[in-house]
Design a protein around this motif. Structure first.
Motif, short mmCIF file in Angstrom:
data_model
loop_
_atom_site.label_atom_id
_atom_site.label_comp_id
_atom_site.label_asym_id
_atom_site.label_seq_id
_atom_site.Cartn_x
_atom_site.Cartn_y
_atom_site.Cartn_z
N ASN A 151 0.72 -1.09 0.06
CA ASN A 151 -0.07 0.11 0.02
C ASN A 151 0.85 1.15 -0.02
O ASN A 151 1.23 1.67 0.97
CB ASN A 151 -0.95 0.13 1.28
N GLY A 152 1.48 1.44 -1.06
CA GLY A 152 2.04 2.65 -1.24
C GLY A 152 2.64 3.18 -2.50
O GLY A 152 2.49 2.40 -3.69
N GLU A 153 3.15 4.28 -2.71
CA GLU A 153 3.77 4.68 -3.97
C GLU A 153 5.34 4.64 -4.38
O GLU A 153 5.87 4.46 -3.24
CB GLU A 153 3.46 6.28 -4.11
N ILE A 154 5.52 4.34 -5.42
CA ILE A 154 6.97 4.24 -5.98
C ILE A 154 7.37 5.09 -6.79
O ILE A 154 6.58 5.41 -7.94
CB ILE A 154 7.37 2.79 -6.38
N ASP A 155 8.33 6.07 -6.51
CA ASP A 155 8.98 7.09 -7.47
C ASP A 155 10.37 6.53 -7.99
O ASP A 155 11.26 6.29 -7.11
CB ASP A 155 8.96 8.54 -6.78
N SER A 156 10.73 6.18 -9.22
CA SER A 156 11.73 5.52 -9.67
C SER A 156 12.51 6.51 -10.73
O SER A 156 11.76 6.98 -11.61
CB SER A 156 11.67 4.11 -10.20
N ARG A 157 13.69 7.14 -10.57
CA ARG A 157 14.24 7.82 -11.07
C ARG A 157 15.80 7.46 -11.63
O ARG A 157 16.60 7.18 -10.83
CB ARG A 157 14.28 9.39 -10.58
N ASP A 158 16.05 7.42 -12.91
CA ASP A 158 17.34 7.18 -13.30
C ASP A 158 18.01 5.95 -12.89
O ASP A 158 19.30 5.97 -12.44
CB ASP A 158 18.34 8.37 -13.19
N ASN A 159 16.94 4.80 -12.64
CA ASN A 159 17.74 3.57 -12.23
C ASN A 159 17.90 2.78 -13.45
O ASN A 159 17.27 2.75 -14.48
CB ASN A 159 16.77 2.85 -11.29
N GLN A 160 19.07 1.82 -13.39
CA GLN A 160 19.57 1.03 -14.61
C GLN A 160 19.97 -0.30 -14.08
O GLN A 160 20.39 -0.54 -13.08
CB GLN A 160 20.63 1.99 -15.21
N ASN A 169 -2.11 -1.44 -4.54
CA ASN A 169 -2.97 -0.63 -4.08
C ASN A 169 -1.98 0.60 -4.08
O ASN A 169 -1.86 1.37 -2.97
CB ASN A 169 -3.56 -0.64 -2.59
N GLY A 170 -1.30 1.02 -5.14
CA GLY A 170 -0.69 2.16 -5.13
C GLY A 170 -0.39 2.63 -6.62
O GLY A 170 -0.88 2.06 -7.50
N ALA A 171 0.78 3.48 -6.90
CA ALA A 171 1.08 4.08 -8.09
C ALA A 171 2.55 4.09 -8.23
O ALA A 171 3.08 3.97 -7.28
CB ALA A 171 0.48 5.41 -8.18
N ILE A 172 2.92 3.76 -9.57
CA ILE A 172 4.34 3.68 -9.99
C ILE A 172 4.75 4.94 -10.82
O ILE A 172 3.90 5.14 -11.91
CB ILE A 172 4.75 2.36 -10.62
N LYS A 173 5.81 5.55 -10.75
CA LYS A 173 6.29 6.68 -11.54
C LYS A 173 7.41 6.36 -11.79
O LYS A 173 8.30 6.40 -10.87
CB LYS A 173 6.03 7.91 -11.07
N ASN A 187 -4.71 -2.46 -8.80
CA ASN A 187 -5.46 -1.39 -8.18
C ASN A 187 -4.56 -0.30 -8.33
O ASN A 187 -4.68 0.54 -6.95
CB ASN A 187 -6.09 -1.71 -6.64
N GLY A 188 -3.82 -0.04 -9.18
CA GLY A 188 -2.89 1.41 -9.15
C GLY A 188 -2.58 1.66 -10.64
O GLY A 188 -3.15 1.08 -11.56
N GLU A 189 -2.01 2.82 -10.85
CA GLU A 189 -1.54 3.29 -12.10
C GLU A 189 -0.02 3.31 -12.34
O GLU A 189 0.81 3.58 -11.30
CB GLU A 189 -2.02 4.86 -12.16
N ILE A 190 0.33 3.17 -13.74
CA ILE A 190 1.75 3.28 -13.78
C ILE A 190 1.99 4.28 -14.86
O ILE A 190 1.31 4.29 -16.03
CB ILE A 190 2.27 1.85 -14.58
N SER A 191 3.31 4.94 -14.72
CA SER A 191 3.56 5.87 -15.72
C SER A 191 5.22 5.60 -16.13
O SER A 191 5.73 5.53 -14.89
CB SER A 191 3.27 7.36 -15.38
N SER A 192 5.62 5.38 -17.11
CA SER A 192 7.11 5.38 -17.10
C SER A 192 7.49 5.93 -18.53
O SER A 192 7.07 5.95 -19.51
CB SER A 192 7.20 3.89 -17.55
N SER A 193 8.72 6.60 -18.44
CA SER A 193 9.48 7.15 -19.40
C SER A 193 10.68 6.70 -19.54
O SER A 193 11.53 6.93 -18.43
CB SER A 193 9.38 8.73 -19.71
N THR A 194 11.19 5.83 -20.40
CA THR A 194 12.30 5.00 -20.25
C THR A 194 13.13 4.51 -21.61
O THR A 194 12.30 4.70 -22.70
CB THR A 194 12.03 3.49 -19.69
#
Length: 315
Positions: A151-160, A169-173, A187-194
């Motif tokens: 139950n939480g959000e994940i913010d991922s940036r510049d991981n390789q 029950n969360g969202a991924i950016k 039960n969540g949303e995903i957005s990705s620019s990769t």
């Protein structure tokens, strides 16, 4: 009056027992130390440093029974010890530990939390972050990267590297990822620019919005959800997507070279804005299909749906 003093003294003693404990500890460790961290609730910031040192500072959960810190033979373990009866409010992440932890940038890290938010940055070895009810903020990680919440959000940036991100029950950016990427949400949303070459995405009861640059292999699945993917600089990709009671839209390069096979069952629909080819309905049952090729047919695009919609378009 004597009874009043006794009660007051007892309350004071209890408040002292629950007071937050400060911590400032450090250990000399290997550059590639295997590090395990456990914190039940609160906030932890984990930073990669050039020094061969494990350092933890801040305050422990006010209800903690202290901590353990062990370092030996290339393994370091740090745990905030919590009472076993657990009859406290564990759902407030503003309470609990407030810790800053420095680890060598080449370390292999594993973190486990319950009601714990965590920020982690710059680790070059491998990283596994797991939290039940908490937010994860992760950036500039390398090699094997695994980020999980319930139950939480994940913010991922510049991981390789090999990057795996999942939530219930969360969202991924996700922005700036590269290598191999896996994204899962229920039960969540995903957005990705990769710029990952291999991408796999799964959504149940949610949405996904993907901006892919140079992807070579793409796998997408959706149940009661929708997905949109833009594939830039992908001239001969291998794509396999499916949906049940949801829609999937692919936006592709105009000069893509691939074979296409689109199938819609149980009343699903197919829309092709890439070429002039049209879907054909089956003589038996609510099924339609479309097959066509573009360019030399070097890539492959497979799309299927049950009671959903398929769409291919161009930039």
């Amino acid at each position: 009056m004597k009874h009043y003093l006794v009660v007051t003294g007892l309350v004071f003693a209890m408040s002292q027992a629950w007071a937050a404990e400060s911590i400032n500890e450090s250990r000399a460790v290997a550059a590639n130390e295997k590090i395990f961290i456990e914190n039940m609730r609160g906030y932890v910031e984990i930073r990669a440093v050039d020094a061969k040192e494990f350092k933890v500072s801040g305050t422990l959960d006010e209800k903690a029974d202290g901590y353990t810190l062990e370092s030996k033979n290339g393994f370091t373990t740090f745990k905030v010890k919590m009472p076993t009866f657990n009859n406290f409010n564990g759902g407030d992440n503003d309470q609990g530990s407030k810790l800053t932890i420095d680890v060598p940038k080449g370390a292999e890290l594993e973190f486990q939390g319950v009601n714990s938010d965590v920020t982690v940055k710059g680790i070059q070895g491998s990283t596994k972050i797991t939290s039940v009810n908490g937010k994860v903020d992760a950036s500039a990680l390398r090699q094997f990267v695994q980020l999980q919440t319930v139950n939480g959000e994940i913010d991922s940036r510049d991981n390789q590297g090999k990057v795996s991100i999942s939530t219930v029950n969360g969202a991924i950016k996700d922005t700036g990822s590269a290598g191999r990427l896996e994204l899962d949400a229920v039960n969540g949303e995903i957005s990705s620019s990769t710029t990952a070459k291999e991408v796999r995405v799964s959504v149940v009861n949610g949405e996904a919005d993907l901006k892919l640059d140079g992807v070579e292999q793409l796998s997408m699945s959706a149940v009661n959800g929708g997905q949109e993917a833009q594939l830039k600089n992908s001239l001969s990709p291998r794509v396999d997507v499916s949906t049940v009671s949801g829609g999937i839209k692919l936006t592709l390069e105009k000069n893509i070279s691939a074979k296409f096979n689109l199938v819609a069952n149980a009343g699903g629909s197919i829309r092709n804005n890439l070429t002039s080819d049209k879907a054909e309905r089956s003589k038996y049952g609510p099924r339609s299909s479309l097959e066509f090729s573009t360019g030399k047919g070097e890539g492959n695009v497979e799309m299927s749906t049950v009671s959903g919609s398929l769409k291919v378009d161009t930039f």
